[in-house]
Design an enzyme around this catalytic site. Structure first.
Site, PDB file in Angstrom:
ATOM      1  N   HIS A   1      37.102  18.197  62.293  1.00  0.00           N
ATOM      2  CA  HIS A   1      36.208  19.351  62.131  1.00  0.00           C
ATOM      3  C   HIS A   1      35.005  18.905  61.303  1.00  0.00           C
ATOM      4  O   HIS A   1      34.883  17.704  60.973  1.00  0.00           O
ATOM      5  CB  HIS A   1      36.959  20.514  61.459  1.00  0.00           C
ATOM      6  CG  HIS A   1      37.682  20.113  60.208  1.00  0.00           C
ATOM      7  ND1 HIS A   1      37.039  19.746  59.051  1.00  0.00           N
ATOM      8  CD2 HIS A   1      39.015  19.991  59.942  1.00  0.00           C
ATOM      9  CE1 HIS A   1      37.921  19.439  58.123  1.00  0.00           C
ATOM     10  NE2 HIS A   1      39.133  19.576  58.630  1.00  0.00           N
ATOM     11  N   GLU A   2      34.157  19.857  60.949  1.00  0.00           N
ATOM     12  CA  GLU A   2      32.898  19.492  60.262  1.00  0.00           C
ATOM     13  C   GLU A   2      33.130  18.801  58.914  1.00  0.00           C
ATOM     14  O   GLU A   2      32.259  18.078  58.438  1.00  0.00           O
ATOM     15  CB  GLU A   2      31.993  20.706  60.072  1.00  0.00           C
ATOM     16  CG  GLU A   2      31.280  21.154  61.330  1.00  0.00           C
ATOM     17  CD  GLU A   2      32.060  22.225  62.075  1.00  0.00           C
ATOM     18  OE1 GLU A   2      33.308  22.288  61.899  1.00  0.00           O
ATOM     19  OE2 GLU A   2      31.462  22.988  62.838  1.00  0.00           O
TER      20      GLU A   2
ATOM     21  N   HIS B   1      35.461  16.484  58.343  1.00  0.00           N
ATOM     22  CA  HIS B   1      35.585  15.067  58.708  1.00  0.00           C
ATOM     23  C   HIS B   1      34.226  14.494  59.136  1.00  0.00           C
ATOM     24  O   HIS B   1      33.897  13.360  58.800  1.00  0.00           O
ATOM     25  CB  HIS B   1      36.569  14.912  59.863  1.00  0.00           C
ATOM     26  CG  HIS B   1      37.968  15.395  59.594  1.00  0.00           C
ATOM     27  ND1 HIS B   1      38.498  16.496  60.206  1.00  0.00           N
ATOM     28  CD2 HIS B   1      38.934  14.929  58.772  1.00  0.00           C
ATOM     29  CE1 HIS B   1      39.747  16.677  59.795  1.00  0.00           C
ATOM     30  NE2 HIS B   1      40.035  15.756  58.915  1.00  0.00           N
TER      31      HIS B   1
HETATM   32  P1  AMP Z   1      42.909  15.165  56.806  1.00  0.00           P
HETATM   33  O1  AMP Z   1      42.638  14.803  58.223  1.00  0.00           O
HETATM   34  O2  AMP Z   1      43.055  16.638  56.580  1.00  0.00           O
HETATM   35  O3  AMP Z   1      44.021  14.347  56.202  1.00  0.00           O
HETATM   36  O4  AMP Z   1      41.614  14.788  56.002  1.00  0.00           O
HETATM   37  C1  AMP Z   1      41.016  13.519  56.116  1.00  0.00           C
HETATM   38  C2  AMP Z   1      39.915  13.426  55.105  1.00  0.00           C
HETATM   39  O5  AMP Z   1      38.975  14.470  55.337  1.00  0.00           O
HETATM   40  C3  AMP Z   1      40.422  13.603  53.664  1.00  0.00           C
HETATM   41  O6  AMP Z   1      39.693  12.727  52.820  1.00  0.00           O
HETATM   42  C4  AMP Z   1      40.111  15.039  53.380  1.00  0.00           C
HETATM   43  O7  AMP Z   1      39.928  15.314  52.010  1.00  0.00           O
HETATM   44  C5  AMP Z   1      38.807  15.212  54.143  1.00  0.00           C
HETATM   45  N1  AMP Z   1      38.574  16.620  54.427  1.00  0.00           N
HETATM   46  C6  AMP Z   1      39.417  17.499  55.021  1.00  0.00           C
HETATM   47  N2  AMP Z   1      38.864  18.735  55.065  1.00  0.00           N
HETATM   48  C7  AMP Z   1      37.650  18.640  54.480  1.00  0.00           C
HETATM   49  C8  AMP Z   1      36.592  19.556  54.208  1.00  0.00           C
HETATM   50  N3  AMP Z   1      36.683  20.834  54.535  1.00  0.00           N
HETATM   51  N4  AMP Z   1      35.488  19.099  53.590  1.00  0.00           N
HETATM   52  C9  AMP Z   1      35.380  17.790  53.244  1.00  0.00           C
HETATM   53  N5  AMP Z   1      36.336  16.857  53.469  1.00  0.00           N
HETATM   54  C10 AMP Z   1      37.462  17.283  54.077  1.00  0.00           C
END
Ligand code: AMP
Length: 288
Positions: free
Chosen positions: A40-41, A43
C-alpha cells in the site's frame, strides 16, 4: 540502473545474491525495503525514499511464519503477489525478492535470536516470540541482499527500535532510515491488515489515531500518564468495538518508563478487532 530497465522478480536466494553482487561490482548503492507484501502507500513511501538516495532498490515480499504466534493471522494475512510486483515496479523498485517459506527456512527450528528487554514491552508482551522471528528474518534478508541502507516504517516503532539496536549491537554495516507513517485521509494508519476489518470496524478505526493525538495534547498539558492512558482506553471503548490490547506511554527509542523528562516519548496502542489487530503510535517531545 536506467529508468527503462524492467524490474526483476525472483524467488531464489542465489539469484538475489547474484543480483546484489552485480550491483556491488558496478559500485551501485543498494537500498532495501523488507515487507510482508499486500503493498500500500506506506510501502510505496519506503520504496520511493529508498530510490531517492540509492542507485538501486530491492524489495522483499515474504509473509514470515516465524513472527506469527499460534492462533495469530498467518494464514489470513492478505496476499496478492501480482499486484505487489506491479506496485513495487511503479514505485521504482529494481528487484522484488519473494522467496517461498521452504527456501527461507529449509529446516525447522535452528538458531533463535532473543532480543531482550526492548521486546518485553508493547507488542512483545502480547506476542511472545514475535520479535525473535522478526530479527531472524531481517538478519537473513540483510545477509542475502547486503544493502547499504534499509528502510523501515515508524508505524512499527517498536520493531524499528529493536532492529536499530540489533544492528548497532552486532556491528551490522547497514544504515537504517526511519520513514514516517502514511495514513488514510481519516487518519487511520495504512496497513495490509486494514482489508480484514469489517465495514463497521473500518468506520470506527480512525478513532485510534484521534485518541492518541488527543493524548499527546494532554501529556503536554501536564496530565499524568495514568490519566492519559485511561482517557485513551475510554475513547477506544466508546468509539470502537475492538478490544484494547495495550495503551502505553514510554520513552522512545529506549521503551522505558517516562521518568526522564528530556527524552522523546511514544504513545502506542494495539486494538484487536474481529479479524485484524491494528497498532498505531505517535512519537513526540514532551514540550509541544
Ligand atoms: P509490513 O509489510 O506491514 O511488514 O511492513 C513492511 C514495512 O513497511 C515496515 O517497515 C513497516 O513499518 C512499513 N509500513 C507499514 N505500514 C506503513 C505505513 N502506513 N506507513 C509507513 N510505513 C509503513
Amino acid at each position: 540502473m536506467t529508468e527503462t530497465t524492467p524490474m526483476q522478480s525472483t524467488t531464489s536466494i542465489s539469484k538475489m545474491i547474484k543480483w546484489q553482487q552485480d550491483m556491488k561490482a558496478s559500485r551501485r548503492k543498494i537500498g532495501f525495503v523488507p515487507t510482508m507484501g499486500f503493498l500500500h502507500e506506506g510501502h510505496v513511501a519506503l520504496i520511493k525514499e529508498a530510490k531517492k538516495n540509492n542507485d538501486c532498490v530491492a524489495v522483499s515480499i515474504f509473509v514470515n511464519p516465524t513472527q506469527f504466534g499460534p492462533g495469530e493471522d498467518y494464514q489470513a494475512y492478505p496476499r496478492d503477489l501480482d499486484a505487489d510486483v506491479l506496485l513495487a515496479s511503479q514505485a521504482g523498485a529494481d528487484i522484488v525478492f519473494c522467496p517461498e517459506v521452504e527456501e527461507m527456512y529449509p529446516t525447522d527450528g535452528g538458531i533463535r535470536i532473543v532480543p531482550g528487554p526492548l521486546a518485553e514491552q508493547l507488542c512483545g508482551a502480547s506476542r511472545p516470540g514475535h520479535f525473535d522471528g522478526v530479527l531472524k528474518v531481517v538478519l537473513k534478508l540483510v545477509n542475502i541482499v547486503q544493502p547499504d541502507t534499509v528502510f523501515f516504517g515508524m508505524k512499527d516503532a517498536q520493531q524499528l527500535a529493536i532492529i536499530e539496536t540489533f544492528f548497532r549491537d552486532f556491528n551490522c554495516p547497514v544504515t537504517v532510515v526511519r520513514v514516517p507513517t502514511v495514513r488514510e485521509l481519516d487518519g487511520l494508519a495504512k496497513s495490509s491488515r486494514n482489508v480484514n476489518l469489517s465495514v463497521q470496524e473500518r468506520n470506527e478505526a480512525p478513532a485510534i489515531y484521534n485518541a492518541i493525538q488527543q493524548a499527546v495534547v494532554l501529556v503536554r498539558e501536564g496530565v499524568t500518564m495514568e490519566v492519559v492512558k485511561q482517557f485513551v482506553a475510554d475513547a477506544l471503548m466508546e468509539k470502537t468495538s475492538g478490544a484494547v490490547d495495550y495503551i502505553s506511554i514510554l520513552t522512545y527509542p529506549q521503551l522505558e518508563e517516562p521518568t526522564d523528562v528530556s527524552k522523546d516519548l511514544i504513545i502506542a496502542c494495539a486494538i484487536q478487532f474481529s479479524k485484524a489487530r491494528l497498532i498505531d503510535n505517535i512519537i513526540f517531545k514532551r514540550e509541544g
